[in-house]
Write an enzyme that holds these catalytic residues in place. Structure first.
Site, PDB file in Angstrom:
ATOM      1  N   TYR A 199       3.995  10.397  10.363  1.00  0.00           N
ATOM      2  CA  TYR A 199       4.512  10.746  12.450  1.00  0.00           C
ATOM      3  C   TYR A 199       3.202  11.793  12.535  1.00  0.00           C
ATOM      4  O   TYR A 199       3.288  11.633  14.096  1.00  0.00           O
ATOM      5  CB  TYR A 199       5.458  12.063  11.897  1.00  0.00           C
ATOM      6  N   GLU A 259       7.801   1.341 -12.089  1.00  0.00           N
ATOM      7  CA  GLU A 259       8.637   1.408 -11.275  1.00  0.00           C
ATOM      8  C   GLU A 259       7.885   0.018 -10.499  1.00  0.00           C
ATOM      9  O   GLU A 259       8.790  -0.445  -9.405  1.00  0.00           O
ATOM     10  CB  GLU A 259       8.629   2.595 -10.389  1.00  0.00           C
ATOM     11  N   CYS A 288      21.579   5.347   3.551  1.00  0.00           N
ATOM     12  CA  CYS A 288      21.853   6.912   3.369  1.00  0.00           C
ATOM     13  C   CYS A 288      23.010   7.109   4.906  1.00  0.00           C
ATOM     14  O   CYS A 288      22.987   7.768   4.996  1.00  0.00           O
ATOM     15  CB  CYS A 288      21.431   7.382   2.338  1.00  0.00           C
ATOM     16  N   SER A 339       8.187  14.114   6.106  1.00  0.00           N
ATOM     17  CA  SER A 339       8.042  14.945   7.287  1.00  0.00           C
ATOM     18  C   SER A 339       7.774  15.614   6.795  1.00  0.00           C
ATOM     19  O   SER A 339       7.129  16.839   7.236  1.00  0.00           O
ATOM     20  CB  SER A 339      10.234  14.377   7.641  1.00  0.00           C
ATOM     21  N   CYS A 370      18.720   1.210   3.524  1.00  0.00           N
ATOM     22  CA  CYS A 370      18.776   2.028   2.651  1.00  0.00           C
ATOM     23  C   CYS A 370      20.093   2.164   3.241  1.00  0.00           C
ATOM     24  O   CYS A 370      20.305   2.464   4.567  1.00  0.00           O
ATOM     25  CB  CYS A 370      18.272   3.058   2.362  1.00  0.00           C
ATOM     26  N   ARG A 414      19.874  13.070  -5.291  1.00  0.00           N
ATOM     27  CA  ARG A 414      19.849  12.033  -4.765  1.00  0.00           C
ATOM     28  C   ARG A 414      18.676  11.852  -6.341  1.00  0.00           C
ATOM     29  O   ARG A 414      17.973  10.970  -6.896  1.00  0.00           O
ATOM     30  CB  ARG A 414      18.386  11.379  -4.272  1.00  0.00           C
ATOM     31  N   LYS A 433       5.417   7.502  -2.763  1.00  0.00           N
ATOM     32  CA  LYS A 433       6.399   8.556  -1.553  1.00  0.00           C
ATOM     33  C   LYS A 433       6.875   9.201  -2.467  1.00  0.00           C
ATOM     34  O   LYS A 433       7.514   9.515  -3.646  1.00  0.00           O
ATOM     35  CB  LYS A 433       7.447   7.859  -1.430  1.00  0.00           C
ATOM     36  N   LYS A 469       9.073   6.420  -5.718  1.00  0.00           N
ATOM     37  CA  LYS A 469       9.532   7.529  -4.744  1.00  0.00           C
ATOM     38  C   LYS A 469      10.657   8.415  -5.697  1.00  0.00           C
ATOM     39  O   LYS A 469      11.583   8.338  -6.389  1.00  0.00           O
ATOM     40  CB  LYS A 469      11.149   6.690  -3.965  1.00  0.00           C
ATOM     41  N   CYS A 471      22.710   6.866  -1.006  1.00  0.00           N
ATOM     42  CA  CYS A 471      21.957   5.948  -0.665  1.00  0.00           C
ATOM     43  C   CYS A 471      22.682   4.870  -1.251  1.00  0.00           C
ATOM     44  O   CYS A 471      21.901   3.613  -1.453  1.00  0.00           O
ATOM     45  CB  CYS A 471      20.597   6.111  -1.672  1.00  0.00           C
TER      46      CYS A 471
HETATM   47  C1  PBG Z   1      15.994   6.781   3.144  1.00  0.00           C
HETATM   48  C2  PBG Z   1      14.314   7.851   3.141  1.00  0.00           C
HETATM   49  C3  PBG Z   1      13.962   8.924   3.273  1.00  0.00           C
HETATM   50  C4  PBG Z   1      13.431   9.420   3.065  1.00  0.00           C
HETATM   51  C5  PBG Z   1      12.488   7.596   3.870  1.00  0.00           C
HETATM   52  N1  PBG Z   1      13.319   7.038   3.250  1.00  0.00           N
HETATM   53  C6  PBG Z   1      14.497  10.368   2.987  1.00  0.00           C
HETATM   54  C7  PBG Z   1      15.517  10.831   1.839  1.00  0.00           C
HETATM   55  O1  PBG Z   1      14.958   9.871   0.557  1.00  0.00           O
HETATM   56  O2  PBG Z   1      16.773  11.101   1.916  1.00  0.00           O
HETATM   57  C8  PBG Z   1      12.081  10.399   3.738  1.00  0.00           C
HETATM   58  C9  PBG Z   1      10.808   9.913   5.272  1.00  0.00           C
HETATM   59  C10 PBG Z   1      10.387  10.996   5.012  1.00  0.00           C
HETATM   60  O3  PBG Z   1      10.129  12.410   4.245  1.00  0.00           O
HETATM   61  O4  PBG Z   1       9.326  11.575   6.457  1.00  0.00           O
HETATM   62  N2  PBG Z   1      16.691   6.350   1.930  1.00  0.00           N
END
Ligand code: PBG
Length: 318
Positions: free
Chosen positions: A303, A223, A112, A264, A110, A207, A238, A185, A120
């Site tokens: 994590y 998707e 970003c 996260s 990615c 985003r 996700k 996602k 991204c």
């Molecule tokens: C990058 C990406 C993101 C995450 C994984 N790859 C963040 C986003 O899209 O802003 C998030 C992972 C997480 O929050 O643990 N594109």
């Protein structure tokens, strides 16, 4: 059948083992660096030497794989630090494959983390230019594969990126490198702490023009099917905890390996509640991970992977 632990074990439908888990790791330039991420207790940004220790632990603990995110020394409009042969992730992968060769290494593909604006893809005016981004993603994936990445995982959500990456990999002789597509996602509030860890908060806007609307479940299935048609080997949903229905339907409708990312913010809120003494962290985490597996996820990016595996050694399954 619920009277004793062993009896309950005899009718247990779902399990979580360390080998079902994938640990995300954040790599920064330099050496001897280990910087805790404040919004994600237990998660650090590390330089390659320290990363090798974490990866060694992950391997010893029997985790299924790790996934790498890079924080580069510089960022620019086109994210060029993301596809250099001597980029942070590329260097980390080479070291990992030398030192911990049996641990599968996935790389996040990615822009970003590498763009000055934090989006991204590359920009045209104030919007992300989908098609102009595709060759850059393919280049990044090829540079990861050339460094030795076992699997590449595009998380950018551009249309057509799986096909572009597949073609790019095949053209450079990496026809055996599988693609894990972040297919469903969603544009989620739960990525906040990750953006601190990856230093990838967009400098303007959000985003929502490329990540999915959280209201749409059926679109998640579509998707995933599109990504499979383009050549994805594994599809991902996700976040995970807030999207269990999507995990279940993507698994049911595709029959493909489905991974789920317990992101996260989903991690941080459990840790924060536990810090206040409001919940028992290990029981709550085990229950959430079990729920994600029960919904149909084959593997979970979390994590909490190392902590889970340490407890698993002592106590057995969740
Ligand atoms: C990058 C990406 C993101 C995450 C994984 N790859 C963040 C986003 O899209 O802003 C998030 C992972 C997480 O929050 O643990 N594109």
């Amino acid at each position: 059948m619920r009277r004793t632990g062993p009896l309950r074990g005899m009718v247990r439908e779902t399990t979580v083992a360390p080998s079902d888990l994938i640990l995300p790791l954040f790599v920064v330039p330099g050496s001897g660096v280990r910087r805790p991420v404040t919004s994600m207790p237990g998660v650090d940004q590390t330089s390659v030497d320290e990363l090798l220790r974490d990866a060694g632990d992950a391997h010893q603990l029997g985790l299924g794989a790790i996934i790498l995110f890079g924080i580069p020394p510089y960022k620019d409009l086109e994210g060029t630090s993301g596809y250099r042969d001597d980029g942070v992730v590329q260097k980390a992968v080479r070291a990992l494959k030398r030192e911990v060769p049996d641990l599968p290494v996935i790389t996040d593909v990615c822009l970003c983390e590498y763009t000055s604006h934090g989006h991204c893809g590359v920009l045209r005016g104030d919007t992300v230019d989908n098609d102009a981004t595709l060759p850059l993603l393919a280049r990044m994936a090829v540079s990861h594969a050339a460094a030795g990445a076992d699997l590449v995982a595009p998380s950018d959500m551009m249309d057509g990126r799986v096909a572009a990456i597949r073609a790019g990999l095949d053209a450079e002789g990496f026809d055996e490198t599988p693609i894990i597509a972040y297919s469903a996602k969603y544009a989620s509030a739960f990525y906040g702490p990750f953006r601190d860890a990856a230093e990838s908060t967009p400098s303007f806007g959000d985003r929502r023009s490329y990540q999915m609307d959280p209201a749409n479940g059926r679109e998640g299935i579509r998707e995933a099917k599109l990504d499979i048609a383009e050549g994805a080997d594994i599809v991902m949903v996700k976040p995970a905890h807030a999207y269990l229905d999507v995990i279940a339907s993507v698994k049911g409708e595709t029959g493909y390996p489905v991974y789920a990312y317990h992101v996260s913010g989903e991690y941080a809120m459990l840790v924060a509640a536990a810090e206040r003494g409001w919940i028992d962290l290990s029981r709550a985490m085990n229950e959430v991970l079990l729920g994600i597996r029960r919904a149909g996820a084959d593997m979970i990016l979390t994590y909490y992977a190392r902590e889970f595996a340490r407890a698993y050694r002592v106590e057995g399954t969740a």
